[in-house]
Design a protein around this motif. Structure first.
Motif, mmCIF file in Angstrom:
data_model
loop_
_atom_site.group_PDB
_atom_site.id
_atom_site.type_symbol
_atom_site.label_atom_id
_atom_site.label_comp_id
_atom_site.label_asym_id
_atom_site.label_seq_id
_atom_site.Cartn_x
_atom_site.Cartn_y
_atom_site.Cartn_z
ATOM 1 N N UNK A 38 76.000 36.700 5.493
ATOM 2 C CA UNK A 38 76.406 35.395 4.973
ATOM 3 C C UNK A 38 76.449 35.412 3.446
ATOM 4 N N UNK A 39 75.470 36.061 2.829
ATOM 5 C CA UNK A 39 75.453 36.133 1.369
ATOM 6 C C UNK A 39 76.648 36.920 0.847
ATOM 7 N N UNK A 40 76.967 38.034 1.496
ATOM 8 C CA UNK A 40 78.133 38.840 1.091
ATOM 9 C C UNK A 40 79.405 38.031 1.248
ATOM 10 N N UNK A 41 79.546 37.353 2.391
ATOM 11 C CA UNK A 41 80.735 36.535 2.637
ATOM 12 C C UNK A 41 80.868 35.428 1.588
ATOM 13 N N UNK A 42 79.758 34.763 1.285
ATOM 14 C CA UNK A 42 79.798 33.654 0.333
ATOM 15 C C UNK A 42 80.127 34.126 -1.078
ATOM 16 N N UNK A 43 79.543 35.258 -1.491
ATOM 17 C CA UNK A 43 79.701 35.728 -2.862
ATOM 18 C C UNK A 43 81.061 36.354 -3.114
ATOM 19 N N UNK A 44 81.538 37.167 -2.185
ATOM 20 C CA UNK A 44 82.749 37.956 -2.431
ATOM 21 C C UNK A 44 84.015 37.387 -1.785
ATOM 22 N N UNK A 45 83.869 36.466 -0.835
ATOM 23 C CA UNK A 45 85.047 35.917 -0.169
ATOM 24 C C UNK A 45 85.184 34.408 -0.375
ATOM 25 N N UNK A 46 84.140 33.667 -0.041
ATOM 26 C CA UNK A 46 84.231 32.210 -0.104
ATOM 27 C C UNK A 46 84.246 31.691 -1.533
ATOM 28 N N UNK A 47 83.356 32.204 -2.379
ATOM 29 C CA UNK A 47 83.271 31.725 -3.760
ATOM 30 C C UNK A 47 84.569 31.923 -4.539
ATOM 31 N N UNK A 48 85.197 33.120 -4.507
ATOM 32 C CA UNK A 48 86.475 33.265 -5.217
ATOM 33 C C UNK A 48 87.545 32.312 -4.718
ATOM 34 N N UNK A 49 87.556 32.060 -3.407
ATOM 35 C CA UNK A 49 88.546 31.132 -2.853
ATOM 36 C C UNK A 49 88.305 29.715 -3.370
ATOM 37 N N UNK A 50 87.045 29.313 -3.422
ATOM 38 C CA UNK A 50 86.713 27.984 -3.946
ATOM 39 C C UNK A 50 87.087 27.882 -5.423
ATOM 40 N N UNK A 51 86.821 28.942 -6.185
ATOM 41 C CA UNK A 51 87.131 28.949 -7.614
ATOM 42 C C UNK A 51 88.630 28.760 -7.847
ATOM 43 N N UNK A 52 89.455 29.393 -7.007
ATOM 44 C CA UNK A 52 90.909 29.256 -7.146
ATOM 45 C C UNK A 52 91.313 27.791 -7.078
ATOM 46 N N UNK A 53 90.818 27.065 -6.089
ATOM 47 C CA UNK A 53 91.202 25.662 -5.926
ATOM 48 C C UNK A 53 90.575 24.779 -7.003
ATOM 49 N N UNK A 54 89.339 25.087 -7.404
ATOM 50 C CA UNK A 54 88.693 24.299 -8.462
ATOM 51 C C UNK A 54 89.464 24.428 -9.771
ATOM 52 N N UNK A 55 89.817 25.666 -10.143
ATOM 53 C CA UNK A 55 90.567 25.884 -11.383
ATOM 54 C C UNK A 55 91.977 25.328 -11.304
ATOM 55 N N UNK A 56 92.560 25.348 -10.119
ATOM 56 C CA UNK A 56 93.921 24.841 -9.960
ATOM 57 C C UNK A 56 93.994 23.343 -10.248
ATOM 58 N N UNK A 57 92.962 22.608 -9.853
ATOM 59 C CA UNK A 57 92.958 21.158 -10.041
ATOM 60 C C UNK A 57 92.057 20.735 -11.205
ATOM 61 N N UNK A 58 91.626 21.692 -12.024
ATOM 62 C CA UNK A 58 90.680 21.390 -13.096
ATOM 63 C C UNK A 58 91.221 20.385 -14.099
ATOM 64 N N UNK A 59 92.536 20.428 -14.370
ATOM 65 C CA UNK A 59 93.125 19.538 -15.364
ATOM 66 C C UNK A 59 93.969 18.437 -14.752
ATOM 67 N N UNK A 60 93.720 18.173 -13.489
ATOM 68 C CA UNK A 60 94.361 17.032 -12.851
ATOM 69 C C UNK A 60 95.555 17.391 -11.988
ATOM 70 N N UNK A 61 95.919 16.423 -11.149
ATOM 71 C CA UNK A 61 97.014 16.598 -10.210
ATOM 72 C C UNK A 61 98.349 16.759 -10.911
ATOM 73 N N UNK A 62 98.511 16.073 -12.036
ATOM 74 C CA UNK A 62 99.794 16.099 -12.738
ATOM 75 C C UNK A 62 100.159 17.510 -13.196
ATOM 76 N N UNK A 63 99.207 18.204 -13.825
ATOM 77 C CA UNK A 63 99.476 19.567 -14.278
ATOM 78 C C UNK A 63 99.658 20.516 -13.092
ATOM 79 N N UNK A 64 98.922 20.271 -12.029
ATOM 80 C CA UNK A 64 99.085 21.094 -10.831
ATOM 81 C C UNK A 64 100.496 20.943 -10.273
ATOM 82 N N UNK A 65 100.949 19.710 -10.175
ATOM 83 C CA UNK A 65 102.296 19.451 -9.647
ATOM 84 C C UNK A 65 103.359 20.089 -10.521
ATOM 85 N N UNK A 66 103.188 19.970 -11.844
ATOM 86 C CA UNK A 66 104.175 20.570 -12.760
ATOM 87 C C UNK A 66 104.215 22.088 -12.606
#
Length: 296
Positions: A38-66
């Motif tokens: 579970x720790x390996x899955x969370x650190x190397x698979x789940x966390x990077x996936x979460x980071x992608x979505x967090x950074x994608x919407x970090x500056x709001x929906x408007x910039x994401x849409x653009x």
């Protein structure tokens, strides 16, 4: 010992029929392995996936849409879909034909064909791209002839499709071959004896028996086709708005320090991966359900 005594012994010892654990390790070992997994899955698979979505919407929906609707992104999306729409059906036909030939017939060169099917697993995608440049580039073997006939493969859509096809060749065949070999030839031979043609045997006997494995192979092929970077990078020329697929467009945005836009486009690929994973899980669940029904 009489039959009555045997029956009595069995009734007094129901533990004989109880399922024993596959291993005899203590409980702490089992839970330690689960925790590490579970720790390996969370650190190397789940966390990077979460980071992608967090950074994608970090500056709001408007910039994401653009970021995901601007012209270059749309061009990359369309080219990715075109490459997958062409390469997946072609590899589907090849995979079914190769699996049927290998599993149902004996012929010289069978092992060579199996080796060639596995070739994309061992050859770097970058090398595959360079091979196509050597063959179809301006200074390649067929370059002068292509130029004379006003045909363009490298730095154009055909080269991207060829590179995508190369890296996705094994998936359908490798899903079907073990299943077809395990099923044997008896049903097909019986259908032939009853007078069925080759196509009738394929559509009525072979295909229904392998349909779930076939869908599984198609899903894996599509996922690899949309996410391919190395081979496509070599043959595409990185022409913005023309020969960039989604992975190449992400690389360009990241190199230009447009991090929010890069993560926004990357989230599209991540969503495609999640949809693929969901479809894969659904097919595996369906396969298990069918097997249980047949066993019961």
């Amino acid at each position: 010992m009489s039959v009555v005594n045997i029956v009595g012994t069995l009734e007094r010892s129901p533990a004989i029929f109880e399922t024993r654990a596959a291993t005899s390790e203590p409980a702490w070992a089992k839970w330690s392995l689960i925790a590490v997994s579970i720790a390996f899955f969370s650190l190397f698979l789940l966390l990077p996936l979460v980071v992608v979505f967090v950074e994608a919407f970090a500056k709001g929906w408007s910039l994401y849409k653009d970021a995901v609707t601007e012209a270059d992104a749309w061009s990359a999306i369309k080219l990715t879909l075109i490459a997958a729409a062409i390469s997946v059906p072609l590899n589907l036909v090849f995979g079914v034909a190769a699996a049927w030939a290998i599993a149902k017939f004996e012929f010289r060169g069978k092992q060579i064909l199996l080796t060639l099917i596995d070739l994309p697993f061992s050859v770097s995608p970058v090398i595959a791209g360079l091979i196509y440049v050597l063959l179809f580039g301006a200074h390649g073997w067929f370059g002068p002839w292509l130029k004379e006939n006003d045909l363009k493969i490298i730095f154009a859509v055909p080269g991207i499709v060829l590179a995508t096809m190369f890296v996705t060749v094994p998936f359908v065949a490798r899903e079907l071959i073990p299943l077809m070999q395990a099923q044997g030839r008896e049903e097909e031979e019986a259908a032939v004896v009853l007078g069925a043609s080759g196509w009738r045997v394929f559509w009525s006997v072979t295909l229904p028996n392998v349909k779930w494995a076939l869908l599984y192979g198609v899903i894996l092929t599509n996922a690899r086709a949309m996410g391919e970077f190395g081979a496509v990078s070599v043959v595409s020329g990185h022409i913005r708005g023309q020969t960039n697929t989604l992975p190449l467009h992400i690389e360009i945005l990241y190199n230009e320090y447009q991090f929010t836009a890069a993560f926004a486009v990357a989230s599209l690929l991540a969503m495609l991966a999640l949809v693929t994973l969901g479809a894969k899980s659904l097919i595996e669940w369906r396969q298990k359900s069918v097997l249980k029904e047949l066993q019961s």
